[in-house]
Design an enzyme around this catalytic site. Structure first.
Site, PDB file in Angstrom:
ATOM      1  N   ARG A  40      -0.929  -8.016  -0.848  1.00 48.35           N
ATOM      2  CA  ARG A  40      -1.207  -6.712  -1.420  1.00 48.35           C
ATOM      3  C   ARG A  40      -1.074  -5.558  -0.425  1.00 48.35           C
ATOM      4  O   ARG A  40      -0.375  -4.574  -0.677  1.00 48.35           O
ATOM      5  CB  ARG A  40      -2.638  -6.666  -2.004  1.00 48.35           C
ATOM      6  N   THR A  41      -1.757  -5.678   0.705  1.00 51.96           N
ATOM      7  CA  THR A  41      -1.834  -4.532   1.622  1.00 51.96           C
ATOM      8  C   THR A  41      -0.459  -4.198   2.199  1.00 51.96           C
ATOM      9  O   THR A  41      -0.038  -3.037   2.185  1.00 51.96           O
ATOM     10  CB  THR A  41      -2.835  -4.838   2.762  1.00 51.96           C
ATOM     11  N   LYS A  92       7.737 -14.943  21.967  1.00 56.98           N
ATOM     12  CA  LYS A  92       8.251 -15.323  23.294  1.00 56.98           C
ATOM     13  C   LYS A  92       7.287 -14.895  24.392  1.00 56.98           C
ATOM     14  O   LYS A  92       7.635 -14.863  25.571  1.00 56.98           O
ATOM     15  CB  LYS A  92       9.610 -14.658  23.540  1.00 56.98           C
ATOM     16  N   ARG A 109      -2.336  -4.836  10.963  1.00 55.85           N
ATOM     17  CA  ARG A 109      -3.292  -5.868  10.535  1.00 55.85           C
ATOM     18  C   ARG A 109      -3.335  -6.957  11.595  1.00 55.85           C
ATOM     19  O   ARG A 109      -2.293  -7.386  12.100  1.00 55.85           O
ATOM     20  CB  ARG A 109      -2.901  -6.481   9.195  1.00 55.85           C
ATOM     21  N   HIS A 137     -11.694  -2.734   6.766  1.00 54.97           N
ATOM     22  CA  HIS A 137     -10.473  -2.666   5.944  1.00 54.97           C
ATOM     23  C   HIS A 137     -10.590  -1.363   5.154  1.00 54.97           C
ATOM     24  O   HIS A 137     -10.836  -1.358   3.951  1.00 54.97           O
ATOM     25  CB  HIS A 137     -10.409  -3.889   5.030  1.00 54.97           C
TER      26      HIS A 137
HETATM   27  N1   CP Z   1      -7.003  -7.281  -0.247  1.00 51.35           N
HETATM   28  C1   CP Z   1      -6.161  -7.678   0.741  1.00 51.35           C
HETATM   29  O1   CP Z   1      -6.290  -7.267   1.908  1.00 51.35           O
HETATM   30  O2   CP Z   1      -5.178  -8.523   0.333  1.00 51.35           O
HETATM   31  P1   CP Z   1      -3.978  -9.042   1.243  1.00 51.35           P
HETATM   32  O3   CP Z   1      -4.568  -9.946   2.283  1.00 51.35           O
HETATM   33  O4   CP Z   1      -3.020  -9.728   0.328  1.00 51.35           O
HETATM   34  O5   CP Z   1      -3.357  -7.834   1.901  1.00 51.35           O
END
Ligand code: CP
Length: 324
Positions: A67-68, A95, A117, A147
């Site tokens: 999603r993100t 590497k 992320r 988040h």
């Molecule tokens: N909600 C969320 O962070 O989903 P993903 O891990 O798919 O990005």
């Protein structure tokens, strides 16, 4: 580590988005209102506005995401930016290149914004503290720390269904201990004025002194969700669990799984949310996840508009220029 100290530039404008801790109600509402104006872009034949034309956005995802990552990419493209997804597994990181060297090299390609992320808490903050003043960073989830855009899109979704926050009863149910989403949700919802905010989990999945975050802890699901307007189910983050924190998946579902019978304890018009990915039959029953009270897929759609808003605010022309 909060990230709050480096989030703003000298003029007080949002430079990075690393955490919602310390973000004012005014800034949060500015993001939600801007997101509202971007909803219509996604409903047009040509889903594009020229706000970030000429800007380069780099998605730097060291941890898996559906999603993100995708909604950040769509959001950047709808704002007309060039969006690049670094395939970390096929990059020089494999590497032995350090994360900061990777960032420096990508920065040398005139990147304007990194969306980061990482499985370790604090990595987005680390990147933000090493980029030059004209480069921006958005935290797309770091370890169990924060988040922020997920929590903003959750607040946006709640506002679309329930309007005012003050009188809402909201229950966050599940693995609070490991959840960066829950931490950010608590910050945004308390700032927006939710007075009855509950966290519901087995004792082993509740952080110590969780009540200091401004929430009421419950270890009984029935008591925790009775009469609430919003239920946010959380994923059991087994990849972050060290040792047996739940007896078994079946026992967890028996005690904390959100079933239609349990949902009936909430208000009749309660909405059910989940940040995803969902584990059907573990934290949520399919009948609830796919039922009429579920807004789980709306959260995903709203994520595009909210991420457009955050990127526009950080990277776009000033508010005066946007409205003029
Ligand atoms: N909600 C969320 O962070 O989903 P993903 O891990 O798919 O990005």
């Amino acid at each position: 580590m909060t990230g709050g100290d480096i989030q703003f530039d000298r003029q007080g404008r949002l430079r990075h988005l690393l955490t919602l801790e310390g973000l004012s109600r005014q800034t949060i509402l500015e993001i939600l209102d801007l997101a509202e104006s971007f909803i219509s872009v996604g409903e047009r034949e040509i889903k594009k506005v020229p706000l970030l034309r000429g800007k380069t956005i780099l998605n730097l995802f060291f941890e898996s995401s559906t999603r993100t990552r995708t909604t950040f990419e769509i959001a950047g493209k709808r704002l007309s930016a060039d969006v690049i997804n670094l395939n970390v597994n096929a990059s020089a990181a494999s590497k032995g290149e350090t994360l900061l060297d990777t960032v420096r090299n990508l920065e040398a390609m005139h990147t304007d914004l990194f969306v980061v992320r990482h499985a370790e808490s604090g990595v987005a903050y680390l990147v933000a503290s090493h980029v030059p003043a004209h480069v921006h960073v958005i935290n797309a989830g770091d370890g169990s720390h924060a988040h922020p855009t997920q929590a903003l899109l959750d607040a946006f979704t709640i506002r679309r269904h329930k309007r005012a926050f003050n009188n809402l009863k909201v229950a966050i149910v599940g693995d609070m201990l490991h959840s960066r989403v829950a931490r950010s949700q608590i910050q945004v919802l308390t700032t927006l004025g939710v007075r009855d905010l509950r966290v519901v989990a087995p004792k082993t999945l509740l952080p110590l002194k969780v009540d200091r975050l401004g929430v009421r802890p419950f270890t009984d699901l029935h008591a925790g969700i009775e009469g609430v307007d919003v239920i946010i189910a959380l994923r059991l983050q087994r990849e972050r669990m060290h040792g047996a924190l739940i007896p078994s998946a079946q026992e967890y579902f028996d005690l904390f799984g959100l079933t239609p019978e349990r949902l009936a304890l909430a208000k009749p018009d309660a909405i059910v949310m989940h940040p995803g990915p969902i584990n059907r039959g573990l934290e949520i029953d399919s009948e609830v996840a796919d039922g009429s009270q579920s807004v789980i897929l709306s959260q995903v759609t709203n994520g595009i508009a909210v991420r457009m808003a955050v990127m526009a605010l950080i990277l776009g022309p000033s508010v005066e220029a946007r409205s003029g």
